[in-house]
Design a protein around this motif. Structure first.
Motif, mmCIF file in Angstrom:
data_model
loop_
_atom_site.group_PDB
_atom_site.id
_atom_site.type_symbol
_atom_site.label_atom_id
_atom_site.label_comp_id
_atom_site.label_asym_id
_atom_site.label_seq_id
_atom_site.Cartn_x
_atom_site.Cartn_y
_atom_site.Cartn_z
ATOM 1 N N ALA A 1 0.816 -1.215 0.000
ATOM 2 C CA ALA A 1 0.000 0.000 0.000
ATOM 3 C C ALA A 1 0.852 1.269 0.000
ATOM 4 C CB ALA A 1 -0.924 0.013 1.220
ATOM 5 N N PHE A 2 2.142 1.145 0.321
ATOM 6 C CA PHE A 2 3.006 2.320 0.395
ATOM 7 C C PHE A 2 3.611 2.649 -0.962
ATOM 8 C CE2 PHE A 2 3.584 0.736 4.887
ATOM 9 C CZ PHE A 2 2.810 1.728 5.463
ATOM 10 N N GLN A 3 3.809 3.933 -1.200
ATOM 11 C CA GLN A 3 4.493 4.404 -2.393
ATOM 12 C C GLN A 3 5.803 5.064 -1.984
ATOM 13 O OE1 GLN A 3 1.882 6.987 -4.623
ATOM 14 N NE2 GLN A 3 0.643 5.290 -5.385
ATOM 15 N N VAL A 4 6.890 4.592 -2.553
ATOM 16 C CA VAL A 4 8.208 5.144 -2.261
ATOM 17 C C VAL A 4 8.552 6.176 -3.329
ATOM 18 C CG1 VAL A 4 10.650 4.632 -1.940
ATOM 19 C CG2 VAL A 4 8.914 2.994 -1.172
ATOM 20 N N HIS A 5 8.905 7.379 -2.912
ATOM 21 C CA HIS A 5 9.262 8.446 -3.841
ATOM 22 C C HIS A 5 10.771 8.503 -4.024
ATOM 23 C CE1 HIS A 5 5.306 10.919 -3.666
ATOM 24 N NE2 HIS A 5 5.068 9.663 -3.316
ATOM 25 N N ASP A 6 11.193 9.148 -5.102
ATOM 26 C CA ASP A 6 12.616 9.222 -5.418
ATOM 27 C C ASP A 6 13.425 9.908 -4.318
ATOM 28 O OD1 ASP A 6 12.159 7.936 -7.807
ATOM 29 O OD2 ASP A 6 12.054 9.784 -8.984
ATOM 30 N N THR A 7 12.799 10.835 -3.607
ATOM 31 C CA THR A 7 13.511 11.565 -2.554
ATOM 32 C C THR A 7 13.552 10.801 -1.226
ATOM 33 O OG1 THR A 7 11.468 12.746 -1.978
ATOM 34 C CG2 THR A 7 12.977 13.817 -3.554
ATOM 35 N N ASP A 8 12.817 9.700 -1.135
ATOM 36 C CA ASP A 8 12.778 8.922 0.103
ATOM 37 C C ASP A 8 14.089 8.167 0.316
ATOM 38 O OD1 ASP A 8 10.186 9.779 0.271
ATOM 39 O OD2 ASP A 8 9.275 7.811 -0.041
ATOM 40 N N LEU A 9 14.346 7.843 1.565
ATOM 41 C CA LEU A 9 15.487 7.016 1.927
ATOM 42 C C LEU A 9 14.991 5.601 2.203
ATOM 43 C CD1 LEU A 9 17.123 9.489 4.480
ATOM 44 C CD2 LEU A 9 17.587 9.294 2.026
ATOM 45 N N VAL A 10 15.698 4.616 1.688
ATOM 46 C CA VAL A 10 15.352 3.214 1.933
ATOM 47 C C VAL A 10 16.624 2.491 2.335
ATOM 48 C CG1 VAL A 10 14.315 1.121 1.011
ATOM 49 C CG2 VAL A 10 13.559 3.340 0.155
ATOM 50 N N THR A 11 16.622 1.905 3.520
ATOM 51 C CA THR A 11 17.819 1.209 3.977
ATOM 52 C C THR A 11 17.432 0.078 4.924
ATOM 53 O OG1 THR A 11 20.036 1.525 4.903
ATOM 54 C CG2 THR A 11 18.233 2.702 5.980
ATOM 55 N N GLU A 12 18.376 -0.802 5.164
ATOM 56 C CA GLU A 12 18.147 -1.955 6.030
ATOM 57 C C GLU A 12 18.868 -1.778 7.356
ATOM 58 O OE1 GLU A 12 17.647 -5.720 3.020
ATOM 59 O OE2 GLU A 12 19.681 -5.023 3.440
ATOM 60 N N LYS A 13 18.412 -2.528 8.341
ATOM 61 C CA LYS A 13 19.072 -2.554 9.645
ATOM 62 C C LYS A 13 19.351 -4.006 10.025
ATOM 63 C CE LYS A 13 14.668 -2.275 12.201
ATOM 64 N NZ LYS A 13 14.586 -3.647 12.670
ATOM 65 N N THR A 14 20.414 -4.193 10.776
ATOM 66 C CA THR A 14 20.782 -5.540 11.214
ATOM 67 C C THR A 14 20.661 -5.692 12.728
ATOM 68 O OG1 THR A 14 23.121 -4.930 11.364
ATOM 69 C CG2 THR A 14 22.339 -5.848 9.268
ATOM 70 N N ALA A 15 19.867 -4.820 13.338
ATOM 71 C CA ALA A 15 19.587 -4.886 14.775
ATOM 72 C C ALA A 15 18.173 -4.388 14.984
ATOM 73 C CB ALA A 15 20.585 -4.036 15.563
ATOM 74 N N ALA A 16 17.681 -4.492 16.204
ATOM 75 C CA ALA A 16 16.344 -3.977 16.479
ATOM 76 C C ALA A 16 16.273 -2.480 16.195
ATOM 77 C CB ALA A 16 15.963 -4.262 17.928
ATOM 78 N N SER A 17 17.303 -1.750 16.594
ATOM 79 C CA SER A 17 17.322 -0.298 16.440
ATOM 80 C C SER A 17 17.875 0.131 15.089
ATOM 81 C CB SER A 17 18.174 0.326 17.548
ATOM 82 O OG SER A 17 18.415 1.695 17.299
ATOM 83 N N ALA A 18 17.215 1.117 14.486
ATOM 84 C CA ALA A 18 17.715 1.703 13.237
ATOM 85 C C ALA A 18 18.794 2.745 13.499
ATOM 86 C CB ALA A 18 16.559 2.346 12.473
ATOM 87 N N PHE A 19 19.057 3.054 14.773
ATOM 88 C CA PHE A 19 20.040 4.080 15.115
ATOM 89 C C PHE A 19 21.252 3.519 15.859
ATOM 90 C CE2 PHE A 19 16.209 6.465 14.344
ATOM 91 C CZ PHE A 19 16.661 7.639 13.755
ATOM 92 N N PHE A 20 21.294 2.195 16.055
ATOM 93 C CA PHE A 20 22.436 1.627 16.767
ATOM 94 C C PHE A 20 23.672 1.716 15.877
ATOM 95 C CE2 PHE A 20 25.262 -1.430 18.655
ATOM 96 C CZ PHE A 20 25.030 -1.297 20.008
ATOM 97 N N PRO A 21 24.781 2.263 16.394
ATOM 98 C CA PRO A 21 25.978 2.466 15.570
ATOM 99 C C PRO A 21 26.441 1.196 14.867
ATOM 100 C CG PRO A 21 26.215 3.593 17.675
ATOM 101 C CD PRO A 21 24.962 2.761 17.777
ATOM 102 N N GLY A 22 26.672 1.317 13.572
ATOM 103 C CA GLY A 22 27.193 0.215 12.785
ATOM 104 C C GLY A 22 26.170 -0.797 12.321
ATOM 105 N N ARG A 23 24.904 -0.618 12.705
ATOM 106 C CA ARG A 23 23.885 -1.594 12.333
ATOM 107 C C ARG A 23 22.891 -1.075 11.293
ATOM 108 N NH1 ARG A 23 23.309 -6.366 14.941
ATOM 109 N NH2 ARG A 23 25.181 -6.860 16.150
ATOM 110 N N CYS A 24 22.994 0.195 10.935
ATOM 111 C CA CYS A 24 22.094 0.765 9.940
ATOM 112 C C CYS A 24 22.715 2.057 9.422
ATOM 113 C CB CYS A 24 20.717 1.040 10.551
ATOM 114 S SG CYS A 24 19.463 1.623 9.381
#
Length: 218
Positions: free
Chosen positions: A114-137
């Motif tokens: 249902a979501f539409q991603v726009h060209d200006t959007d950011l799309v990235t993955e995380k390898t931990a629960a937190s998207a802000f944990f250093p080195g994991r996203c």
């Protein structure tokens, strides 16, 4: 499956406590859209398709994304990387399922359809629960490159990846607003416990309507 909406709440006594402490109910009474990002966490079919509360926040996330983009802000879509989970902790079956939770294909195609991603959007993955944990996203790096200092936390699950991200974002110095009706958990009790924790210590908590009003004030 019918979407559901959390009966979210923060006790009035906690609002009063914060008003006495800082002289106002909400920590952040304004935001600058150009320095603001809506962070959407783990809204992929694995987590959304069988979760009525997650289905229930799709419309609010879409509205927030559309409004913030139009005002000059950013939308960041965060996906689980799908790395193998700890079998000793989760058990074999759950670890195997979590290892494939991200789905297949390019990241922007793995989001809830249902979501539409726009060209200006950011799309990235995380390898931990937190998207802000250093080195994991890569999210902190991407936001830093764009001068973002305020993050609107949304997605699923409220008391796991969303709360972890909100806590770490606060630690890194971001102004954090958790959107009360744009996060989803399994139960109201889980959801509300996180809202209380974030509100009293790590950031602000506001519903979608109030966040939209803040975006429109700039």
């Amino acid at each position: 499956m019918k979407p559901r909406t959390h009966a979210w709440r923060i006790e009035e006594c906690e609002y009063v406590r914060q008003e006495q402490r800082r002289g106002r109910r909400h920590a952040y009474q304004h935001l600058t859209p150009a320095r603001t990002a809506l962070v959407v966490i783990d809204m992929v079919p694995f987590f959304v398709s069988e979760a009525p509360y997650a289905l229930g926040i799709v419309a609010n996330i879409t509205c927030l994304a559309t409004t913030l983009r139009a005002a000059g802000g950013r939308v960041a879509w965060i996906l689980p990387a799908g790395l193998p989970a700890r079998e000793d902790f989760f058990g074999h079956r759950a670890a195997e399922l979590l290892g494939h939770c991200s789905g297949n294909g390019p990241p922007h195609r793995r989001l809830w359809p249902a979501f539409q991603v726009h060209d200006t959007d950011l799309v990235t993955e995380k390898t931990a629960a937190s998207a802000f944990f250093p080195g994991r996203c890569l999210l902190p790096l991407l936001l830093g490159q764009r001068g973002i200092d305020t993050v609107l936390i949304s997605g699923t699950v409220t008391n796991v990846c969303c709360e972890s991200s909100a806590r770490d974002a606060s630690t890194l110095g971001y102004r954090v607003i958790m959107v009360a009706d744009a996060n989803a958990a399994r139960r109201d009790a889980d959801h509300n416990a996180t809202l209380y924790t974030i509100y009293r210590t790590f950031g602000d908590v506001r519903p979608t309507a109030e966040v939209l009003e803040l975006i429109g004030r700039h």
